[in-house]
Scaffold this motif. Sequence first.
Motif, short mmCIF file in Angstrom:
data_model
loop_
_atom_site.label_atom_id
_atom_site.label_comp_id
_atom_site.label_asym_id
_atom_site.label_seq_id
_atom_site.Cartn_x
_atom_site.Cartn_y
_atom_site.Cartn_z
N PRO A 83 40.29 40.20 38.41
CA PRO A 83 41.72 40.40 38.73
C PRO A 83 42.20 39.33 39.72
CG PRO A 83 40.47 42.46 38.92
CD PRO A 83 39.47 41.36 38.77
N PRO A 84 43.39 38.80 39.51
CA PRO A 84 43.91 37.74 40.39
C PRO A 84 44.58 38.33 41.63
CG PRO A 84 45.44 38.11 38.59
CD PRO A 84 44.27 39.02 38.33
N GLY A 144 45.37 33.76 41.04
CA GLY A 144 46.31 33.62 39.93
C GLY A 144 45.59 33.88 38.63
N PRO A 145 46.31 34.11 37.52
CA PRO A 145 45.66 34.37 36.23
C PRO A 145 44.70 33.24 35.86
CG PRO A 145 48.01 34.82 36.12
CD PRO A 145 47.78 34.12 37.43
N LEU A 199 35.02 26.21 46.81
CA LEU A 199 36.46 26.20 46.54
C LEU A 199 36.72 25.35 45.30
CD1 LEU A 199 39.44 26.68 47.36
CD2 LEU A 199 39.26 24.64 48.81
N TRP A 200 37.39 25.93 44.32
CA TRP A 200 37.70 25.24 43.05
C TRP A 200 39.09 25.66 42.62
CZ3 TRP A 200 36.60 26.78 37.48
CH2 TRP A 200 36.63 25.68 36.62
N SER A 245 46.99 28.33 38.79
CA SER A 245 46.33 29.60 38.49
C SER A 245 44.87 29.43 38.91
CB SER A 245 46.42 29.92 37.00
OG SER A 245 47.76 30.03 36.59
N GLU A 246 44.61 29.77 40.15
CA GLU A 246 43.42 29.24 40.81
C GLU A 246 42.27 30.23 40.84
OE1 GLU A 246 45.16 28.63 44.55
OE2 GLU A 246 46.41 26.97 43.91
N ILE A 247 41.07 29.70 40.58
CA ILE A 247 39.87 30.35 41.05
C ILE A 247 39.67 29.77 42.44
CG2 ILE A 247 37.45 30.83 40.63
CD1 ILE A 247 37.95 29.59 37.85
N ASP A 248 39.98 30.53 43.44
CA ASP A 248 39.87 29.98 44.78
C ASP A 248 38.43 29.75 45.19
OD1 ASP A 248 42.73 31.52 46.38
OD2 ASP A 248 42.41 29.47 45.76
#
Length: 217
Positions: free
Chosen positions: A149-150, A117-118, A79-80, A204-207
């Motif tokens: 794609p977000p 998110g973007p 998770l980041w 704008s997350e990289i989950d």
Amino acid sequence: PFKPVSGGRFNADLNVPLLDALGFTAPPQTGESNPPVTEALAIYDDYPAQGILSDGWQKSGVLNFYETSKVASGKYSILWKDSAQYDSFLFGFQGGKDLSSLVKSGYSLELKLRATGPVKFDIRFMNSDGAPADIPWRMVRTIDTSTLPPDGEWHLVRIPLTEMVDAGAWKQSQKKWFDSTGKFSWSNVVSLQVAAEEMSLAGSEIDHLDRVRLLVV
């Protein structure tokens, strides 16, 4: 007791003069350089693979290498999210890895990514910055919404090593940027980094990130 720039291998990386000065007897050192990697290489799959260390540098946000809420496969993902610009995490290769044969054989970096998110961030292989004369050249691929794609869904991302770009280097001890001169070496790669190089990821997350490998596709 190990050399400053080494993988901490007991039979190859001990600082023999230091141990001698302390009155210890070091076992024979092989002096062996890293042999080329010639087959698929697991980097992260629930845990960093053997000989690979995980680490991160965060000014803000969340970094968790053992997230269980959203997983592509296995037990955990990474998770980041909500990271500031230039925050990063990495997988460090003890003693370095010679990936030159994988490049010639058409290997790709494969990983699973999920964003809500973007995003725009870098995935990069790094050379060493352990000694004063080292320049940590980087080989980079930028990930954005055209690749990821977000949509909150898991996506399998494959990055051919030959399509990555030599993007220069930042030498932290000198606070200096070096433009690319084509000097990145696939023969001594010390880490794979994921970095918010391009922008803040706050909101704008990289989950999640999961199952990182080098393999022929």
